[in-house]
Design a protein around this motif. Sequence first.
Motif, PDB file in Angstrom:
ATOM      1  N   ARG A  67      32.712  29.316  40.084  1.00  0.00           N
ATOM      2  CA  ARG A  67      31.677  29.993  40.444  1.00  0.00           C
ATOM      3  C   ARG A  67      32.110  31.345  41.206  1.00  0.00           C
ATOM      4  NH1 ARG A  67      27.577  28.051  43.051  1.00  0.00           N
ATOM      5  NH2 ARG A  67      28.862  26.701  44.199  1.00  0.00           N
ATOM      6  N   PHE A  68      32.853  31.031  42.106  1.00  0.00           N
ATOM      7  CA  PHE A  68      33.176  32.214  43.116  1.00  0.00           C
ATOM      8  C   PHE A  68      34.675  32.598  42.901  1.00  0.00           C
ATOM      9  CE2 PHE A  68      30.406  30.330  47.030  1.00  0.00           C
ATOM     10  CZ  PHE A  68      29.309  30.523  46.398  1.00  0.00           C
ATOM     11  N   THR A  69      34.684  34.056  43.189  1.00  0.00           N
ATOM     12  CA  THR A  69      35.914  34.670  42.939  1.00  0.00           C
ATOM     13  C   THR A  69      36.219  35.440  44.374  1.00  0.00           C
ATOM     14  OG1 THR A  69      35.781  34.853  40.667  1.00  0.00           O
ATOM     15  CG2 THR A  69      37.323  36.155  41.637  1.00  0.00           C
ATOM     16  N   ILE A  70      37.496  35.204  44.999  1.00  0.00           N
ATOM     17  CA  ILE A  70      38.081  36.092  46.094  1.00  0.00           C
ATOM     18  C   ILE A  70      38.899  37.069  45.535  1.00  0.00           C
ATOM     19  CG2 ILE A  70      39.713  34.423  46.541  1.00  0.00           C
ATOM     20  CD1 ILE A  70      39.225  35.034  49.730  1.00  0.00           C
ATOM     21  N   ALA A  71      38.715  38.165  46.142  1.00  0.00           N
ATOM     22  CA  ALA A  71      39.349  39.260  45.985  1.00  0.00           C
ATOM     23  C   ALA A  71      39.635  40.069  47.136  1.00  0.00           C
ATOM     24  CB  ALA A  71      38.996  40.181  44.709  1.00  0.00           C
ATOM     25  N   ARG A  72      40.817  41.007  47.021  1.00  0.00           N
ATOM     26  CA  ARG A  72      41.104  42.048  48.057  1.00  0.00           C
ATOM     27  C   ARG A  72      41.392  43.121  47.548  1.00  0.00           C
ATOM     28  NH1 ARG A  72      44.875  39.450  51.963  1.00  0.00           N
ATOM     29  NH2 ARG A  72      44.925  41.383  53.071  1.00  0.00           N
ATOM     30  N   ASP A  73      41.125  44.464  48.302  1.00  0.00           N
ATOM     31  CA  ASP A  73      41.676  45.867  47.852  1.00  0.00           C
ATOM     32  C   ASP A  73      42.315  46.205  49.402  1.00  0.00           C
ATOM     33  OD1 ASP A  73      42.116  48.490  47.519  1.00  0.00           O
ATOM     34  OD2 ASP A  73      40.068  48.665  46.632  1.00  0.00           O
ATOM     35  N   ASN A  74      43.581  46.276  49.362  1.00  0.00           N
ATOM     36  CA  ASN A  74      44.283  46.516  50.550  1.00  0.00           C
ATOM     37  C   ASN A  74      44.295  48.037  50.703  1.00  0.00           C
ATOM     38  OD1 ASN A  74      45.057  44.176  50.924  1.00  0.00           O
ATOM     39  ND2 ASN A  74      47.277  44.111  50.050  1.00  0.00           N
ATOM     40  N   ALA A  75      44.038  49.036  49.691  1.00  0.00           N
ATOM     41  CA  ALA A  75      43.973  50.452  49.979  1.00  0.00           C
ATOM     42  C   ALA A  75      42.378  50.734  50.790  1.00  0.00           C
ATOM     43  CB  ALA A  75      43.713  51.104  48.755  1.00  0.00           C
ATOM     44  N   LYS A  76      41.611  49.709  50.676  1.00  0.00           N
ATOM     45  CA  LYS A  76      40.175  49.938  51.261  1.00  0.00           C
ATOM     46  C   LYS A  76      40.242  48.983  52.519  1.00  0.00           C
ATOM     47  CE  LYS A  76      37.793  51.265  47.480  1.00  0.00           C
ATOM     48  NZ  LYS A  76      36.549  51.372  46.524  1.00  0.00           N
ATOM     49  N   ASN A  77      41.216  48.084  52.632  1.00  0.00           N
ATOM     50  CA  ASN A  77      41.095  47.354  54.032  1.00  0.00           C
ATOM     51  C   ASN A  77      39.882  46.368  53.766  1.00  0.00           C
ATOM     52  OD1 ASN A  77      43.530  48.361  54.935  1.00  0.00           O
ATOM     53  ND2 ASN A  77      42.264  49.685  56.778  1.00  0.00           N
ATOM     54  N   THR A  78      39.536  45.761  52.396  1.00  0.00           N
ATOM     55  CA  THR A  78      38.456  45.099  52.376  1.00  0.00           C
ATOM     56  C   THR A  78      38.492  43.895  51.571  1.00  0.00           C
ATOM     57  OG1 THR A  78      37.156  47.107  52.521  1.00  0.00           O
ATOM     58  CG2 THR A  78      36.124  45.134  51.368  1.00  0.00           C
ATOM     59  N   ALA A  79      38.114  42.690  52.023  1.00  0.00           N
ATOM     60  CA  ALA A  79      38.232  41.422  51.069  1.00  0.00           C
ATOM     61  C   ALA A  79      36.617  41.242  50.419  1.00  0.00           C
ATOM     62  CB  ALA A  79      38.556  40.262  52.012  1.00  0.00           C
ATOM     63  N   TYR A  80      36.575  40.505  49.355  1.00  0.00           N
ATOM     64  CA  TYR A  80      35.416  40.335  48.625  1.00  0.00           C
ATOM     65  C   TYR A  80      35.272  38.817  48.450  1.00  0.00           C
ATOM     66  CZ  TYR A  80      35.943  45.439  48.214  1.00  0.00           C
ATOM     67  OH  TYR A  80      36.072  46.663  48.142  1.00  0.00           O
ATOM     68  N   LEU A  81      33.776  38.439  48.001  1.00  0.00           N
ATOM     69  CA  LEU A  81      33.764  37.073  47.613  1.00  0.00           C
ATOM     70  C   LEU A  81      32.327  37.325  46.466  1.00  0.00           C
ATOM     71  CD1 LEU A  81      34.559  34.253  47.799  1.00  0.00           C
ATOM     72  CD2 LEU A  81      32.398  34.029  49.272  1.00  0.00           C
ATOM     73  N   GLN A  82      32.716  37.159  45.299  1.00  0.00           N
ATOM     74  CA  GLN A  82      31.866  37.296  44.342  1.00  0.00           C
ATOM     75  C   GLN A  82      31.503  36.031  43.956  1.00  0.00           C
ATOM     76  OE1 GLN A  82      30.736  40.010  42.354  1.00  0.00           O
ATOM     77  NE2 GLN A  82      29.397  38.672  41.476  1.00  0.00           N
ATOM     78  N   MET A  83      30.406  35.730  43.924  1.00  0.00           N
ATOM     79  CA  MET A  83      29.403  34.396  43.966  1.00  0.00           C
ATOM     80  C   MET A  83      28.354  34.595  42.778  1.00  0.00           C
ATOM     81  SD  MET A  83      28.689  33.597  48.112  1.00  0.00           S
ATOM     82  CE  MET A  83      27.451  34.946  48.127  1.00  0.00           C
ATOM     83  N   ASN A  84      28.926  33.692  41.673  1.00  0.00           N
ATOM     84  CA  ASN A  84      27.968  33.649  40.788  1.00  0.00           C
ATOM     85  C   ASN A  84      27.402  32.385  40.603  1.00  0.00           C
ATOM     86  OD1 ASN A  84      28.725  36.328  40.089  1.00  0.00           O
ATOM     87  ND2 ASN A  84      30.516  35.658  38.760  1.00  0.00           N
ATOM     88  N   SER A  85      26.319  32.058  39.783  1.00  0.00           N
ATOM     89  CA  SER A  85      25.654  30.661  39.665  1.00  0.00           C
ATOM     90  C   SER A  85      25.283  30.140  40.737  1.00  0.00           C
ATOM     91  CB  SER A  85      26.629  29.845  38.621  1.00  0.00           C
ATOM     92  OG  SER A  85      26.997  30.442  37.521  1.00  0.00           O
ATOM     93  N   LEU A  86      24.777  30.945  41.651  1.00  0.00           N
ATOM     94  CA  LEU A  86      24.426  30.242  42.987  1.00  0.00           C
ATOM     95  C   LEU A  86      23.418  29.192  42.953  1.00  0.00           C
ATOM     96  CD1 LEU A  86      24.519  33.841  44.794  1.00  0.00           C
ATOM     97  CD2 LEU A  86      25.907  31.683  45.577  1.00  0.00           C
TER      98      LEU A  86
END
Length: 116
Positions: A67-86
């Motif tokens: 349901r969740f996906t973690i990702a990162r963009d090192n060029a933007k110094n940012t990490a993400y957490l996509q949360m679906n089917s909450l």
Amino acid sequence: QVQFVESGGGLVQPGGSLRLSCAASGFTFSNVAMSWYRQGPGKEREFVAGINNDGANTNYADSVKGRFTIARDNAKNTAYLQMNSLKPEDTAVYYCYTVRGGFGYWGQGTQVTVSS
């Protein structure tokens, strides 16, 4: 000085989606693994997801796998957490976290509330 600014939390209905962001500063972001943790009402803080420094490897708590996906963009110094089917049980304050130089660093947290 390690700093995180989290955003993207809010109120969402069951079955909905949110994407959390964690903007990092004060260190070389691409050198460290990143994680997301959460703390629900009356509960202990728990691991949600982790990603290594180049994004090639991820791992998840069983409760969010698929349901969740973690990702990162090192060029933007940012990490993400996509949360679906909450689900209502996903309601918590979500924190990003890293370990650098033997010390752990937490973000300030962002509230996610799943309710109809």
